[in-house]
Scaffold this motif. Structure first.
Motif, PDB file in Angstrom:
ATOM      1  N   GLN A  12       0.470  -7.488   4.756  1.00  0.00           N
ATOM      2  CA  GLN A  12       0.139  -6.138   4.299  1.00  0.00           C
ATOM      3  C   GLN A  12       1.321  -5.222   4.634  1.00  0.00           C
ATOM      4  O   GLN A  12       1.705  -5.098   5.794  1.00  0.00           O
ATOM      5  CB  GLN A  12      -1.127  -5.634   4.996  1.00  0.00           C
ATOM      6  CG  GLN A  12      -2.316  -6.574   4.913  1.00  0.00           C
ATOM      7  CD  GLN A  12      -3.043  -6.521   3.585  1.00  0.00           C
ATOM      8  OE1 GLN A  12      -3.034  -5.492   2.914  1.00  0.00           O
ATOM      9  NE2 GLN A  12      -3.686  -7.626   3.202  1.00  0.00           N
ATOM     10  N   VAL A  72      -6.252  -0.434   3.091  1.00  0.00           N
ATOM     11  CA  VAL A  72      -5.644  -1.461   3.950  1.00  0.00           C
ATOM     12  C   VAL A  72      -6.731  -2.313   4.587  1.00  0.00           C
ATOM     13  O   VAL A  72      -6.651  -3.559   4.583  1.00  0.00           O
ATOM     14  CB  VAL A  72      -4.754  -0.808   5.023  1.00  0.00           C
ATOM     15  CG1 VAL A  72      -4.220  -1.883   5.979  1.00  0.00           C
ATOM     16  CG2 VAL A  72      -3.611  -0.039   4.386  1.00  0.00           C
ATOM     17  N   GLY A  84       3.122  -1.376   4.250  1.00  0.00           N
ATOM     18  CA  GLY A  84       2.940   0.036   3.964  1.00  0.00           C
ATOM     19  C   GLY A  84       4.231   0.682   3.498  1.00  0.00           C
ATOM     20  O   GLY A  84       5.299   0.451   4.075  1.00  0.00           O
ATOM     21  N   HIS A 141       0.828  -1.200   0.000  1.00  0.00           N
ATOM     22  CA  HIS A 141       0.000   0.000   0.000  1.00  0.00           C
ATOM     23  C   HIS A 141       0.865   1.254   0.000  1.00  0.00           C
ATOM     24  O   HIS A 141       1.844   1.341   0.746  1.00  0.00           O
ATOM     25  CB  HIS A 141      -0.879   0.049   1.246  1.00  0.00           C
ATOM     26  CG  HIS A 141      -1.781  -1.132   1.401  1.00  0.00           C
ATOM     27  ND1 HIS A 141      -3.068  -1.156   0.919  1.00  0.00           N
ATOM     28  CD2 HIS A 141      -1.566  -2.345   1.996  1.00  0.00           C
ATOM     29  CE1 HIS A 141      -3.620  -2.329   1.214  1.00  0.00           C
ATOM     30  NE2 HIS A 141      -2.729  -3.056   1.862  1.00  0.00           N
TER      31      HIS A 141
END
Length: 382
Positions: free
Chosen positions: A137, A125, A139, A84
C-alpha cells in the motif's frame, strides 16, 4: 497477471483505475463514483462505458460498489500494489511512502486540516488492506509537490512559534500539478522550463505558480480551505469572520460545517455546488455564484503572475477547467495586458491549445491516477 489498483477519494467523488503492473503502468480500466451524496453514479470506462445509478452513497458505500464492479475484471489477476491519494502529508511526507501502521498513525494527525478528504483517504487504505492483504500500500501526497517552495509562500505573519510548530502554507492538488508539469516536460519542454500558472478547477479548486517545474506559489495554504471558492468550501476568508462566528456562540463543529460543506458555490447559490447545474439555471443566485468564482480566479491569476514575475503559459485542468469553455472565456476576457487571449472556436471544442495571443493557453486533462500508479510501480520495481 499482476495488477495495480489506484484509489483517489475526493470530496465529491472516488476515482479508481487498474493498471498492468509493469515498469511503465499500462491502463486496463478506470472509472469513478461521481456525485457522492443523494444521487451518486458509478461509471466504469469499459468499451462501451457502463453506468449505474447508486442512489444515496457515501465514500464507504462508493468503495464497496467499486470493488464489486471490479470483481470480474480482477478475476485471475493478482493485485500486488494499491496506491492511494492522501491529501495532507504535512512537512514529514514529501514523497510517496509505504503505508505502514506507523505512517498511518502519523497521517491521522492531519485529519483536522483536511476533514473532507483525510478521513476518507485513510478509510480507503484500511479497506484496501483488508481486501488485498498481500499487496503493498503506497501513499501519494497532495502536499508533496509544494515542499520546498519559497519561505515567503510557506509562512504566515504569526509569531514564529506557530511556524515552528507546523502552522504553514502546505498547498494542495499536488498530484494534479505533478502530472501537468510532467506532461509539459514531455510535450512542451520550452514551456515547462518557464513560468507557468496552472489552474486546477473542479469541486476543489486551486492555482499554482510553477517555475521550471517547481511550485513557487499556491492559492491554498494550511488547510484545503484557502484561496479560490470551491464547490462547498469558502476559499479566502478574513479571519475576523471566524472570530465573529465564535462570538455569536457557534461551536467548532458548526463553523467547520459552514466552511467546508455549506459555502462556496453551494452557499452562494443556495441550491447547488455543481457548475453544470449552475450554468443551466436561470436563478440569479446561480449567476452571482459564478460571477464570484470567475472574479476570484482572475484575481489569483494576477497574483500568481506577480509571484512569477510574468507568465509564459497558462494551463487549465480539473473537471471545470477541462470542460467549462464559458468559464475559461470569462476568466481570460480582458487579460490581453498579460498576453492572454482566447481562440473562441478552439475554446468551445475544448482543444488543447486555445490561445490567440503571445502566451499559450492550454487545456490538459489531468491524470492523478497515473501519478499514483507510477509511484506504486516504482516501489515494486526499485
Amino acid at each position: 497477471m499482476s495488477v495495480l489498483l489506484t484509489l483517489n477519494a475526493g470530496s465529491s467523488s472516488v476515482k479508481f483505475a487498474v493498471y498492468e503492473a509493469a515498469n511503465a503502468p499500462l491502463l486496463i480500466v478506470a472509472g469513478e463514483v461521481d456525485g457522492l451524496g443523494p444521487a451518486a453514479r458509478l461509471i466504469v470506462n469499459t468499451n462501451p462505458a457502463t453506468k449505474r445509478d447508486l442512489g444515496p452513497t457515501d465514500h464507504a458505500a462508493a468503495l464497496h460498489a467499486i470493488l464489486a464492479a471490479l470483481r470480474p475484471i480482477l478475476s485471475g489477476r493478482q493485485v500486488v500494489g494499491v496506491g492511494h491519494r492522501i491529501v495532507h502529508g504535512g512537512g514529514a511526507f514529501t514523497a510517496p511512502v509505504e503505508l505502514t501502521p506507523d505512517v498511518i498513525e502519523a497521517l491521522e494527525a492531519f485529519v483536522p486540516l483536511a476533514p473532507l478528504h483525510q478521513p476518507h483517504n485513510l478509510a480507503m487504505v484500511a479497506a484496501a488492506r483488508q481486501a488485498f492483504p498481500d499487496a503493498v500500500q503506497i501513499g501519494c501526497f497532495d502536499t508533496a509537490f509544494h515542499a520546498g517552495h519559497p519561505w515567503v509562500n510557506d509562512t504566515f505573519a504569526l509569531p514564529r512559534r506557530f511556524y515552528e510548530a507546523g502552522v504553514r502554507r502546505y498547498g494542495f492538488h499536488g498530484l494534479s500539478y505533478d502530472y501537468i508539469t510532467d506532461k509539459l516536460r514531455a510535450d512542451c519542454p520550452e514551456l515547462a522550463a518557464g513560468r507557468v500558472v496552472i489552474a486546477h478547477l473542479g469541486n476543489g479548486a486551486s492555482m499554482c505558480a510553477v517555475r521550471d517545474g517547481r511550485s513557487v506559489g499556491s492559492t491554498m495554504g494550511f488547510s484545503a480551505l484557502d484561496g479560490l471558492p470551491m464547490g462547498t468550501r469558502c476559499g479566502q476568508l478574513d479571519p475576523g469572520v471566524l472570530l465573529y462566528m465564535m462570538e455569536q456562540g457557534m461551536s467548532r463543529e458548526e463553523i467547520t460545517s459552514i466552511l467546508y460543506e455549506e459555502s462556496g458555490l453551494q452557499g452562494l447559490s443556495g441550491f447547488s455546488h455543481d457548475m453544470r447545474t449552475l450554468q443551466a439555471s436561470d436563478d440569479p443566485r446561480a449567476a452571482e455564484a459564478i460571477d464570484y468564482y470567475v472574479f476570484r480566479i482572475r484575481r489569483e491569476l494576477g497574483a500568481m503572475t506577480a509571484v512569477l514575475g510574468g507568465i509564459d503559459a497558462l494551463v487549465f485542468c480539473g473537471g471545470i477547467g477541462e470542460n467549462a469553455a464559458v468559464i475559461r472565456a470569462r476568466v481570460i476576457e480582458g487579460m490581453d495586458y498579460l498576453g492572454l487571449s482566447l481562440d473562441a472556436e478552439a475554446n468551445a471544442r475544448n482543444a488543447t491549445r486555445v490561445a490567440t495571443g503571445p502566451v499559450p493557453i492550454l487545456v490538459i486533462p489531468t491524470n492523478e491516477e497515473l501519478v499514483i500508479a507510477r509511484a506504486v510501480s516504482a516501489a515494486l520495481h526499485p
